[in-house]
Design a protein around this motif. Structure first.
Motif, PDB file in Angstrom:
ATOM      1  N   SER A 102       0.958  -1.111   0.055  1.00 12.30           N
ATOM      2  CA  SER A 102      -0.113  -0.008  -0.001  1.00 12.30           C
ATOM      3  C   SER A 102       0.801   1.412   0.130  1.00 12.30           C
ATOM      4  O   SER A 102       2.129   1.258   0.387  1.00 12.30           O
ATOM      5  N   GLN A 104       0.348   3.739   1.716  1.00 11.74           N
ATOM      6  CA  GLN A 104       0.036   4.630   3.203  1.00 11.74           C
ATOM      7  C   GLN A 104       1.589   5.071   3.581  1.00 11.74           C
ATOM      8  O   GLN A 104       2.249   4.173   3.842  1.00 11.74           O
ATOM      9  N   GLU A 106       1.854   7.085   6.831  1.00  9.87           N
ATOM     10  CA  GLU A 106       1.981   7.105   8.127  1.00  9.87           C
ATOM     11  C   GLU A 106       0.795   6.439   8.820  1.00  9.87           C
ATOM     12  O   GLU A 106      -0.004   5.773   8.050  1.00  9.87           O
ATOM     13  N   ILE A 107       1.117   5.975  10.095  1.00 10.14           N
ATOM     14  CA  ILE A 107       0.216   5.026  10.898  1.00 10.14           C
ATOM     15  C   ILE A 107      -0.994   5.986  11.001  1.00 10.14           C
ATOM     16  O   ILE A 107      -0.903   7.170  11.186  1.00 10.14           O
ATOM     17  N   SER A 108      -2.001   5.419  11.481  1.00 11.38           N
ATOM     18  CA  SER A 108      -3.149   5.875  11.532  1.00 11.38           C
ATOM     19  C   SER A 108      -3.393   6.567  12.732  1.00 11.38           C
ATOM     20  O   SER A 108      -2.534   6.514  13.623  1.00 11.38           O
ATOM     21  N   ALA A 109      -4.233   7.694  12.805  1.00  8.10           N
ATOM     22  CA  ALA A 109      -4.530   8.545  14.074  1.00  8.10           C
ATOM     23  C   ALA A 109      -4.932   7.424  15.495  1.00  8.10           C
ATOM     24  O   ALA A 109      -4.475   7.829  16.424  1.00  8.10           O
ATOM     25  N   ASP A 110      -5.779   6.493  15.033  1.00  9.99           N
ATOM     26  CA  ASP A 110      -5.804   5.625  16.212  1.00  9.99           C
ATOM     27  C   ASP A 110      -4.890   4.689  16.644  1.00  9.99           C
ATOM     28  O   ASP A 110      -4.585   4.689  18.057  1.00  9.99           O
ATOM     29  N   ILE A 111      -3.983   4.450  16.038  1.00  7.35           N
ATOM     30  CA  ILE A 111      -2.615   3.788  16.190  1.00  7.35           C
ATOM     31  C   ILE A 111      -1.794   5.003  17.248  1.00  7.35           C
ATOM     32  O   ILE A 111      -1.353   4.540  18.311  1.00  7.35           O
ATOM     33  N   GLN A 112      -1.804   5.909  16.581  1.00 11.83           N
ATOM     34  CA  GLN A 112      -1.099   6.944  17.317  1.00 11.83           C
ATOM     35  C   GLN A 112      -1.602   7.383  18.732  1.00 11.83           C
ATOM     36  O   GLN A 112      -1.070   7.404  19.790  1.00 11.83           O
ATOM     37  N   HIS A 125      -4.496  -3.102  19.494  1.00 11.77           N
ATOM     38  CA  HIS A 125      -5.819  -2.176  19.112  1.00 11.77           C
ATOM     39  C   HIS A 125      -6.918  -3.011  18.274  1.00 11.77           C
ATOM     40  O   HIS A 125      -6.154  -3.698  17.139  1.00 11.77           O
ATOM     41  N   THR A 127      -9.592  -3.475  15.434  1.00 11.49           N
ATOM     42  CA  THR A 127     -10.454  -2.789  14.353  1.00 11.49           C
ATOM     43  C   THR A 127     -11.543  -3.796  13.662  1.00 11.49           C
ATOM     44  O   THR A 127     -11.476  -5.090  14.178  1.00 11.49           O
ATOM     45  N   THR A 151      -0.241  -6.191  11.697  1.00 14.85           N
ATOM     46  CA  THR A 151      -1.688  -6.251  11.413  1.00 14.85           C
ATOM     47  C   THR A 151      -1.791  -7.705  11.457  1.00 14.85           C
ATOM     48  O   THR A 151      -1.483  -8.410  10.519  1.00 14.85           O
TER      49      THR A 151
END
Length: 257
Positions: A102, A104, A106-112, A125, A127, A151
């Motif tokens: 992919s 992508q 940056e890591i997602s805001a949820d991961i941060q 976490h 999902t 993941t």
């Protein structure tokens, strides 16, 4: 028998509610235990995968300078078919190595947010599509040089939880059938005197209602015989008093006119 059926239906309803709650809670507990075991396994894998990156970080080298980083990550990913991807990110959350194709960055805001809440400890976490597990990579100064996030597909876990839930539901259904039959037999034996008494009362009241309906309220009811049951005598006496009062009122109405 109406009394028996009412009590038995109440017992069956309570039995069904208790078994349903048990199946739901047991399935949820198994799901939590299964998720915890998966999280522990991924934490061990993440620590092992992070070792070469942490060695470079403690030497003051950027994580991007680790040689054969993609091969190292890919080897860890192939250790479990349920692992979808492994990403290495820097302290700012920018992805610098990944097994995924992919785009992508940056890591997602949820991961941060999960990272910040973990405060340097291993974090997990969940999902809708999978299960994320990660650790921080310590820098030379003891801070965070970045981290690794794995993941993990939750398809196998969901299938396992559903299978356990189905087995529990089948067992609960069989228990429900057995306990419902036993409760019916025990209630019938234990409540036999009460059921007989209740049926007798219903029969007496029904006979009285039929007699009152057939008479149409025009014939004066007897006050009851000594050999009849107490309830029947009381019903007859009540009907007698009612019809007597009706006749007295009719007589007063005639005099008034």
């Amino acid at each position: 028998m109406a009394l028996f059926w009412r009590i038995w239906m109440a017992v069956v309803a309570v039995n069904l509610a208790v078994l349903s709650i048990f199946v739901i809670l047991a399935t949820m507990q198994f799901g939590n235990i299964n998720a915890g075991l998966a999280a522990d396994r991924l934490t061990v894998l993440a620590n092992r995968t992070a070792a070469p990156f942490e060695a470079a970080a403690k030497l003051g080298l950027p994580l991007s300078t680790v040689r054969n980083a993609r091969a190292l990550l890919e080897r860890s990913r192939q250790s479990d078919d349920a692992i979808l991807s492994i990403d290495v990110f820097d302290a700012d959350g920018r992805i610098i190595h990944s097994t995924a194709d992919s785009q992508q960055r940056e890591i997602s805001a949820d991961i941060q947010e999960t990272r910040r809440a973990a405060r340097g400890a291993a974090w997990h976490h969940e999902t809708f599509d999978g299960f994320l597990s990660g650790i921080e990579i310590a820098s030379r100064g003891g801070g965070s040089a970045g981290g690794i996030v794995i993941t993990y597909s939750n398809t196998e876990n969901v299938t396992r939880v559903r299978a356990v839930g189905a087995e529990l539901a089948l067992g609960a259904f069989l228990i429900f059938l057995v306990t419902s039959g036993l409760s019916a037999g025990l209630l019938r034996l234990g409540l036999n005197p009460q059921i007989g008494f209740f049926d007798s009362l219903e029969e007496t009241i029904s006979d009285f209602e039929r007699a009152a309906w057939r008479s149409g309220g025009h014939d004066l009811a007897p006050a009851g015989n000594a050999d009849e049951s107490e309830l029947k005598r009381l019903l007859a006496q009540a009907e007698h008093n009612y019809q007597k009062a009706r006749l007295d009122l009719d007589g007063l109405r005639v005099k008034a006119t």
